[in-house]
Write a protein that holds these residues in place. Structure first.
Motif, PDB file in Angstrom:
ATOM      1  N   GLN A  91       0.692  -1.051  -0.431  1.00 34.69           N
ATOM      2  CA  GLN A  91       0.071  -0.265  -0.264  1.00 34.69           C
ATOM      3  C   GLN A  91       0.332   1.083  -0.232  1.00 34.69           C
ATOM      4  N   ALA A  92       2.488   1.012   0.618  1.00 30.86           N
ATOM      5  CA  ALA A  92       2.544   2.425   0.792  1.00 30.86           C
ATOM      6  C   ALA A  92       3.577   2.899  -0.900  1.00 30.86           C
ATOM      7  N   PHE A  93       3.661   1.383  -1.672  1.00 28.63           N
ATOM      8  CA  PHE A  93       4.495   2.130  -2.501  1.00 28.63           C
ATOM      9  C   PHE A  93       3.544   2.277  -3.587  1.00 28.63           C
ATOM     10  N   LEU A  94       2.731   2.233  -3.501  1.00 24.43           N
ATOM     11  CA  LEU A  94       0.699   2.589  -3.990  1.00 24.43           C
ATOM     12  C   LEU A  94       0.522   4.681  -3.511  1.00 24.43           C
ATOM     13  N   GLU A  95       0.911   4.558  -2.896  1.00 27.59           N
ATOM     14  CA  GLU A  95       1.086   6.136  -2.026  1.00 27.59           C
ATOM     15  C   GLU A  95       2.599   6.876  -2.679  1.00 27.59           C
ATOM     16  N   VAL A  96       3.259   6.341  -3.657  1.00 30.23           N
ATOM     17  CA  VAL A  96       4.335   6.797  -3.754  1.00 30.23           C
ATOM     18  C   VAL A  96       3.709   7.842  -5.196  1.00 30.23           C
ATOM     19  N   ALA A  97       2.957   6.676  -6.106  1.00 29.00           N
ATOM     20  CA  ALA A  97       2.024   7.081  -7.507  1.00 29.00           C
ATOM     21  C   ALA A  97       1.429   8.471  -6.914  1.00 29.00           C
ATOM     22  N   HIS A  98       1.598   8.587  -5.198  1.00 28.40           N
ATOM     23  CA  HIS A  98       0.613   9.826  -5.311  1.00 28.40           C
ATOM     24  C   HIS A  98       1.001  11.518  -5.647  1.00 28.40           C
ATOM     25  N   GLN A  99       2.193  10.796  -5.283  1.00 30.64           N
ATOM     26  CA  GLN A  99       3.224  12.088  -4.665  1.00 30.64           C
ATOM     27  C   GLN A  99       3.270  12.487  -6.021  1.00 30.64           C
ATOM     28  N   ASP A 100       3.947  13.861  -6.123  1.00 30.63           N
ATOM     29  CA  ASP A 100       3.751  15.203  -7.406  1.00 30.63           C
ATOM     30  C   ASP A 100       5.133  13.822  -7.915  1.00 30.63           C
TER      31      ASP A 100
END
Length: 195
Positions: free
Chosen positions: A95-104
């Motif tokens: 889930q943390a890996f996917l959060e990175v995809a939301h960081q500009d």
């Protein structure tokens, strides 16, 4: 009077300056729209200095992406470090890996520019360490009897591929619901294989 920098320190500082400037440009303008002259113009260095550090613009880009992947791994490690249970670490790490995809900045660099610029083999090589951590966690889950799969390595590739595709999907939108949906999907995938 400040101490004179050694040649090694000058080289290190020049390399760092190039990477920082290139990262900013690649993240804001994209790889194709960024020229080497634009990378060096504000740094007061020559094109030769850039080519001394890196073979070409692609070499600069690869170095930027390698650092970005290290940041992703560090981010995931920080998220899972306080958790004692391997199964929970696996879910939270994905889930943390996917959060990175939301960081500009990382979103554009890693999930939009990198797949468009680098060959799949290059990306797999850059992601070796991150994949190894995922694979290790899956192996532990299998060994501990928490994950039911016919092959731990194959399942690690399945999860990794799913994560990369979901991350690209998340990166294409600013909608926070897309991130939540992707996180739920990866958790569901893992839970369906839980022993």
């Amino acid at each position: 009077m400040p101490a004179k920098l050694t040649k090694a320190e000058q080289t290190r500082r020049t390399r760092r300056a190039i990477l920082d400037r290139a990262r900013h440009l690649f993240a804001t303008k994209g790889y194709a729209a960024t020229g080497t002259e634009e990378i060096i113009s504000e740094l007061g260095i020559t094109r030769g200095a850039l080519y001394h550090q890196f073979k070409d613009k692609l070499g600069v880009f690869k170095a930027v992406i390698v650092e970005a992947y290290r940041e992703i791994t560090d981010y995931i490690q920080a998220k899972i470090q306080p958790i004692d249970n391997n199964w929970q670490q696996l879910i939270v790490g994905c889930q943390a890996f996917l959060e990175v995809a939301h960081q500009d900045e990382l979103r554009r660099l890693v999930f939009i520019e990198a797949p468009a610029v680098l060959a799949a083999d290059d990306l797999a090589e850059i992601d070796q360490y991150g994949f190894a951590l995922l694979y290790e966690s899956i192996q532990i889950a299998v060994t501990e009897g928490e994950l039911n799969t016919i092959d731990a390595e194959g399942f690690a590739h399945l999860v990794n591929g799913s994560l990369n595709d979901l991350a690209a999907w998340v990166a294409q939108s600013n909608d926070p619901n897309r991130l939540k949906t992707a996180q739920s999907l990866i958790e569901t995938l893992l839970m369906r294989h839980r022993s």
